[in-house]
Write a protein that holds these residues in place. Structure first.
Motif, short mmCIF file in Angstrom:
data_model
loop_
_atom_site.label_atom_id
_atom_site.label_comp_id
_atom_site.label_asym_id
_atom_site.label_seq_id
_atom_site.Cartn_x
_atom_site.Cartn_y
_atom_site.Cartn_z
N HIS A 1 62.92 23.43 47.23
CA HIS A 1 63.21 22.09 46.70
C HIS A 1 63.62 22.28 45.24
O HIS A 1 62.80 22.65 44.40
CB HIS A 1 61.98 21.20 46.81
CG HIS A 1 62.29 19.74 46.69
ND1 HIS A 1 63.09 19.23 45.68
CD2 HIS A 1 61.95 18.67 47.46
CE1 HIS A 1 63.21 17.92 45.83
NE2 HIS A 1 62.54 17.56 46.91
N SER B 1 59.91 15.17 43.69
CA SER B 1 59.73 14.98 45.14
C SER B 1 58.58 14.01 45.45
O SER B 1 57.54 14.05 44.81
CB SER B 1 59.43 16.33 45.78
OG SER B 1 58.81 16.17 47.03
N ARG B 2 58.79 13.16 46.44
CA ARG B 2 57.70 12.34 46.98
C ARG B 2 57.21 12.95 48.29
O ARG B 2 56.03 13.16 48.50
CB ARG B 2 58.19 10.91 47.28
CG ARG B 2 58.47 10.04 46.09
CD ARG B 2 59.11 8.74 46.54
NE ARG B 2 58.14 7.87 47.18
CZ ARG B 2 58.34 7.22 48.33
NH1 ARG B 2 59.48 7.33 48.98
NH2 ARG B 2 57.42 6.44 48.82
N PHE C 1 66.83 17.74 53.34
CA PHE C 1 68.17 17.88 53.92
C PHE C 1 69.17 17.48 52.82
O PHE C 1 69.15 16.33 52.35
CB PHE C 1 68.27 16.94 55.12
CG PHE C 1 69.26 17.34 56.17
CD1 PHE C 1 69.39 18.66 56.57
CD2 PHE C 1 70.06 16.38 56.79
CE1 PHE C 1 70.28 19.03 57.56
CE2 PHE C 1 70.96 16.74 57.78
CZ PHE C 1 71.08 18.06 58.16
N TRP D 1 73.20 17.46 51.71
CA TRP D 1 74.57 17.58 52.20
C TRP D 1 74.62 18.20 53.59
O TRP D 1 75.30 19.17 53.84
CB TRP D 1 75.46 18.33 51.19
CG TRP D 1 75.68 17.49 49.97
CD1 TRP D 1 75.24 17.73 48.71
CD2 TRP D 1 76.38 16.23 49.92
NE1 TRP D 1 75.60 16.69 47.87
CE2 TRP D 1 76.30 15.77 48.58
CE3 TRP D 1 77.04 15.44 50.87
CZ2 TRP D 1 76.86 14.54 48.19
CZ3 TRP D 1 77.60 14.24 50.46
CH2 TRP D 1 77.51 13.81 49.13
N TYR D 2 73.80 17.60 54.47
CA TYR D 2 73.77 17.97 55.89
C TYR D 2 73.37 19.43 56.12
O TYR D 2 73.70 20.03 57.13
CB TYR D 2 75.13 17.66 56.56
CG TYR D 2 75.50 16.21 56.33
CD1 TYR D 2 74.83 15.19 56.97
CD2 TYR D 2 76.49 15.86 55.41
CE1 TYR D 2 75.10 13.86 56.72
CE2 TYR D 2 76.79 14.52 55.15
CZ TYR D 2 76.09 13.53 55.81
OH TYR D 2 76.36 12.21 55.56
N SER E 1 63.31 16.78 55.51
CA SER E 1 63.22 15.34 55.26
C SER E 1 64.63 14.85 54.98
O SER E 1 65.42 15.55 54.34
CB SER E 1 62.31 15.07 54.06
OG SER E 1 62.85 15.70 52.91
N GLY F 1 68.62 9.66 55.54
CA GLY F 1 69.17 8.91 56.68
C GLY F 1 68.13 8.64 57.77
O GLY F 1 67.24 9.47 57.99
N TYR G 1 71.63 9.35 62.61
CA TYR G 1 71.96 10.68 63.12
C TYR G 1 72.17 10.66 64.63
O TYR G 1 71.61 11.47 65.36
CB TYR G 1 70.87 11.68 62.71
CG TYR G 1 71.00 12.07 61.25
CD1 TYR G 1 71.91 13.04 60.86
CD2 TYR G 1 70.27 11.43 60.26
CE1 TYR G 1 72.08 13.38 59.53
CE2 TYR G 1 70.42 11.76 58.92
CZ TYR G 1 71.33 12.73 58.56
OH TYR G 1 71.50 13.07 57.24
#
Ligand SMILES: Cc1cc2nc3c(=O)[nH]c(=O)nc-3n(C[C@H](O)[C@H](O)[C@H](O)COP(=O)(O)O)c2cc1C
Length: 202
Positions: free
Chosen positions: A10, A16-17, A67, A69-70, A107, A110, A115
């Protein structure tokens, strides 16, 4: 007991949560080695021999990341590019990872709806993760379905807590070899193998 290795990535962990809470639940578990790649290699200068040794010492490899950019944050790609060497991980003499399990824990901003083929992202999560699945296949590893947390922006702290507990339960089940091949082959997400806490069912 199986030994689990979490390769965690990360790039802005301080903000980050989702992963912050998940990591708090699992990082000190027995039989789990939590390995923060950005913390260890802030300059992306990966120690290949050390990483290969870690892989040899574990049975289940977990790529845990938001996740982006895919796909995954850059250090995961750097790690794959450098550590999975020819004739070590793959190729005629490359059998060192044979039979190990691997999956992604991700995570996503979207929603699950987004998806789908008809959703705004047009492809499913397993479709986006195909390069990881095929990499695992080439290295003779067993690629398990991913553990996925959707709709992160709309999750309350209580929701994130419940997902984190579910993740903890999954890792304990994997460490105890309590999930059979038939079971993980029968689901799209590993989440589906565990009871969903009531508060996040709707
Ligand atoms: C650079 C960047 C790229 C992102 N790309 C995606 C994406 O492709 N698909 C998606 O669903 N969410 C995407 N997101 C949202 C993140 O996945 C989401 O904010 C993260 O999973 C939340 O976890 P955290 O609280 O641990 O940071 C992106 C966020 C950033 C900052």
């Amino acid at each position: 007991m199986a030994k689990l290795l979490i390769l965690f990535a990360h790039p802005v962990f301080e903000k980050s949560r989702v992963h912050k809470r998940m990591v708090n639940h699992v990082r000190h578990l027995e039989h789990i080695h939590f390995h923060d790649l950005y913390e260890t290699y802030p300059d992306l200068d990966i120690d290949i021999k050390k990483e290969q040794q870690l892989l040899l010492e574990h049975d289940v490899i977990i790529l845990q990341h938001p996740f982006y950019w895919y796909s995954a944050p850059a250090i995961i790609k750097q790690w794959l590019d450098l550590v999975l060497e020819h004739n070590w991980a793959y190729g005629a003499k490359g059998k060192m990872l044979t039979g190990k399990k691997i999956f992604n824990t991700i995570s996503c901003g979207g929603s699950e709806e987004a998806y789908k083929k008809t959703g705004r992202n047009r492809y499913t999560i397993p479709q986006f993760l195909a390069p990881f699945e095929q990499t695992a296949h080439l290295c003779n590893m067993l690629y398990l379905p991913p553990f996925v947390i959707h709709g992160t922006h709309r999750l309350s702290e209580a929701d994130i807590e419940l997902h984190s507990i579910q993740y903890l339960q999954l890792l304990v089940a994997l460490a105890h070899n309590r999930i059979s091949e038939e079971e993980y082959k029968s689901v799209t997400y590993l989440n589906d193998l565990l009871p969903v806490p009531e508060q996040v069912q709707s």
